[in-house]
Write an enzyme that holds these catalytic residues in place. Structure first.
Site, PDB file in Angstrom:
ATOM      1  N   CYS A  71      62.150  13.435 -34.606  1.00 58.02           N
ATOM      2  CA  CYS A  71      63.024  12.699 -35.626  1.00 58.02           C
ATOM      3  C   CYS A  71      63.066  11.230 -35.236  1.00 58.02           C
ATOM      4  CB  CYS A  71      64.276  13.091 -35.921  1.00 58.02           C
ATOM      5  SG  CYS A  71      65.070  13.382 -33.934  1.00 58.02           S
ATOM      6  N   HIS A 120      51.441   3.757 -22.920  1.00 51.94           N
ATOM      7  CA  HIS A 120      52.304   4.202 -24.000  1.00 51.94           C
ATOM      8  C   HIS A 120      52.809   5.556 -23.932  1.00 51.94           C
ATOM      9  CE1 HIS A 120      54.423   4.029 -27.720  1.00 51.94           C
ATOM     10  NE2 HIS A 120      53.965   5.297 -27.984  1.00 51.94           N
TER      11      HIS A 120
END
Lengths: 472, 268
Positions: A71, A120
């Site tokens: 989400c 990342h």
């Protein structure tokens, strides 16, 4: 399309790159860069994931992919010969599939390649990039995304290494830092405080005063934490019926609080009443009846439901929403201070992966070098073994292999070390010049193409002759 | 043998001191990772050296090393160290190591000042009753020490909860309920072993008459009474938590005071 993807996947799986080493990249959008509505549109559901992976693998130059979609973030980790080209292809396909323009993805998303992509991924796994710093749910989500990719065979040599290193980073973060410790939400802080007073909540009785949303939320968290029994106190029983059914609790009129409070180990009060609902005298009476067993009171109502003086009663511990906020703030500060160590781990592990990636630059050169001298060895053995017995031929082959390994050991190790030091390209060029590898490959190919069996025989025969003469 | 004992006299306090420092770091550092294993290893090494010291001392003296105050302190600290070591296996006790190891180290250091190698047991004390009596007494002292450490920590945490002080001590201490139960358990074990020690003493010295008890003996019974009262009040009247913790601390304070009162009964 499927077959094209399959054939490309097979190519990447069975053989490593011949000339250039592909690089990792990531394209995505998260809670920091994109709005909720855009994130919702970019979301790749579990159901669509297999087909989406297939389509990504069918893109030109894209060799491997892992798709992470939660989400708070949707990210596509990939391996491509040219990361920038991979990015363009992925954005185009993703945008088309989800009805989002490429520009929108580019403007509200991010792209990292090579070492930055590795960093990342590790930052995401370390939950340094999460909405709630230190939440560990992301670790499980990444493991799941990787598991699906392995199952669908969209992660291979490069992403396997990258994600396995990432999982190692996640484990180190969990064991070596305190970034995940302490509650950082109000309701979880209430549960933690309750545990600090009462120990394990298993089997404890919770009294919930008021049947509003806050009371329900607190009940949910306490239920999850193992609280065994719930008593719901409300002026109108009909309102609390739903809650009682949901948590298997008992319903009581608010007037019964006097009599029943002593049965509760935890009392959560969240009514909308304008006045005090639980008085000091009521708490004192309950504490007395509990014979020294502590009672934990949480007042999450505004205005307050529980008399502040109730906190002075022996063995009664009263906390308000402000206290819970203080706990949360202190925990957030602690997590922030622990994040530096997590960053150090990310840097340390990313450097290792970068070293590994740099080492890969040299792999095609080592492969070429080995192939060249292997073919020379095979040719020479074929020449010398002609007419010899099978046993002698096998001995000669073994000797050839052994000599080849011994001769090539040092140059191979030297090249690998240079590769890991980031000097792979220079070393490749130098080795190519020294061993004439560029010409060797084309030369070998042309030789094989033009000569084939008869020519080989003639070479072997002439060799035989020469050697016979020499021996003779 | 003498060189070994001399070496151990220095090594054992040093090992405990280093271990206590590690446990302190474990308790106060936000990041426990680096200290957890070191602390346990340090405790293991300290206990091994301590055990070796007791065995060597026994071999040199040709008796159980329980004759002097120094030897008694050495034995008491060994009990405390062992309790901490075992507790780490049985319960989540590691963070409390600092509080157990601190008195242990103090006892070991103090023991060095009360050593009397030339001390010979008087003939009336040369009995196997002595060993059982003193071992049971020291075990009860160790249990009461644990109970009072936990009771004190209970009061600290209780205060922090009431004052809403969520500092590092608050974070590191076990739940209030657990501290209360553990303190009660050690208090019960201490009372039991003290009853055993008293029975052995009575059977050994006062089997004919209980008359002529010393102040020290009477004080010991007072200690026992306080702890038994705390236990009974807890069981019968539900006097848990703060009241129980205070009673345990009072009992322990009386126990410490008894050691300042006169000589023991065997001379009476």
């Amino acid at each position: 399309m499927g077959s094209a993807a399959d054939s490309q996947r097979e190519t990447s799986r069975t053989s490593r790159p011949e000339t250039a080493v592909p690089q990792p990249f990531v394209v995505g959008a998260n809670h920091l860069t994109a709005s909720v509505s855009l994130r919702d549109r970019l979301l790749i559901s579990e159901k669509d994931l297999p087909e989406f992976c297939e389509r990504l693998l069918g893109l030109p130059g894209v060799r491997e992919v892992v798709v992470l979609s939660t989400c708070n973030r949707s990210e596509i980790y990939g391996i491509a010969d040219q990361p920038s080209q991979g990015r363009a292809e992925v954005e185009k396909m993703w945008g088309n599939a989800k009805g989002v323009s490429e520009d929108e993805i580019r403007t509200h998303g991010y792209f990292h390649s090579q070492g930055d992509a590795v960093r990342h991924l590790f930052r995401v796994i370390a939950s340094l990039d999460s909405m709630v710093l230190g939440e560990m749910q992301i670790f499980g989500q990444i493991k799941e995304a990787y598991r699906v990719a392995v199952e669908k065979r969209s992660a291979d040599f490069y992403l396997n290494h990258l994600f396995q290193s990432g999982i190692h980073v996640g484990k180190r973060i969990r064991t070596e830092t305190t970034i995940h410790e302490g509650a950082v939400s109000i309701s979880y802080a209430a549960v933690e405080l309750a545990k600090k007073v009462l120990g394990e909540l298993k089997g404890k009785t919770v009294g919930v005063v008021g049947a509003g949303e806050m009371g329900e939320l607190a009940a949910q968290h306490l239920h999850k934490a193992g609280a065994g029994k719930f008593i719901f106190f409300n002026r109108t029983l009909a309102t609390a019926e739903k809650l009682a059914a949901e948590f298997g609790g008992e319903l009581c009129q608010l007037a019964e609080l006097d009599r029943r409070m002593a049965h509760c180990d935890i009392v959560v009060s969240a009514t909308g009443a304008p006045n005090i609902v639980i008085t000091r005298a009521q708490v004192q009476e309950a504490a007395r009846a509990r014979q020294g067993r502590p009672i934990f009171l949480i007042d999450i109502a505004a205005p307050r439901d529980i008399d502040p003086l109730a906190g002075e009663v022996s063995n009664a511990f009263l906390f308000t929403i402000d206290d819970l906020k203080n706990v949360v703030n202190e925990n957030v500060a602690l997590r922030k201070s622990a994040s530096q160590k997590a960053l150090d781990i990310v840097e340390e592990e990313a450097a290792k992966v970068e070293g590994w990636m740099q080492g890969l630059d040299i792999i095609p050169t080592i492969k070429n070098l080995r192939e060249k001298y292997q073919s020379v060895t095979e040719r020479e053995i074929a020449k010398w073994a002609a007419g010899q017995s099978e046993a002698t031929r096998k001995q000669m082959e073994a000797l050839g292999r052994s000599l080849l390994n011994k001769f090539l050991h040092e140059p191979t190790m030297g090249l690998k070390i240079l590769g890991e030091r980031g000097e792979g390209k220079r070393a490749s060029w130098f080795a190519g010049q020294l061993f004439d590898l560029a010409n060797a490959r084309s030369g070998e190919k042309s030789k094989v193409q033009t000569s084939d069996a008869p020519a080989t025989k003639s070479v072997a025969a002439s060799g035989d002759n020469t050697e016979s003469k020499n021996h003779g | 043998m003498e060189i070994l004992i001399l070496g151990l006299k220095f090594l054992v306090p040093l090992a405990y001191l280093a271990t206590t420092v590690t446990y302190a770091k474990l308790f106060f550092a936000p990041d426990e990772g680096p200290f957890a294993r070191k602390a346990r290893t340090g405790l293991g090494i300290s206990l091994a050296l301590h055990t070796l010291m007791l065995v060597t001392l026994g071999a040199q003296l040709k008796r159980c090393p329980l004759g002097t105050i120094g030897e008694g302190l050495l034995f008491l600290s060994w009990f405390l160290g062992t309790i901490q070591f075992l507790s780490e296996w049985l319960a989540d006790y590691r963070r409390l190591g600092l509080f157990t190891l601190l008195p242990t180290t103090l006892c070991v250091v103090a023991a060095a000042f009360f050593q009397r190698p030339d001390f010979a047991l008087p003939p009336e004390l040369r009995s196997s009753f002595l060993v059982f009596h003193i071992v049971a007494s020291l075990a009860s002292y160790a249990c009461f020490s644990m109970a009072s450490i936990l009771a004190a920590l209970y009061l600290v945490l209780h205060r922090k909860l009431k004052n809403k002080n969520f500092d590092i001590t608050f974070r590191k201490l076990p739940p209030l309920d657990k501290l209360d139960k553990l303190s009660a358990t050690w208090s019960f074990l201490g009372s039991t072993t003290m009853v055993v020690a008293s029975v052995i003493g009575i059977v050994w010295v006062r089997k004919d008459s209980l008359a002529g008890m010393t102040m020290r003996e009477l004080a010991i019974y007072l200690v026992l009474m306080v702890f038994l009262t705390a236990g009974a009040a807890r069981r019968l009247f539900g006097m848990r938590g703060r009241v129980h913790a205070i009673l345990v601390l009072v009992g322990f304070a009386v126990l410490l005071l008894t050691n300042l009162i006169g000589a023991h009964g065997f001379r009476g």
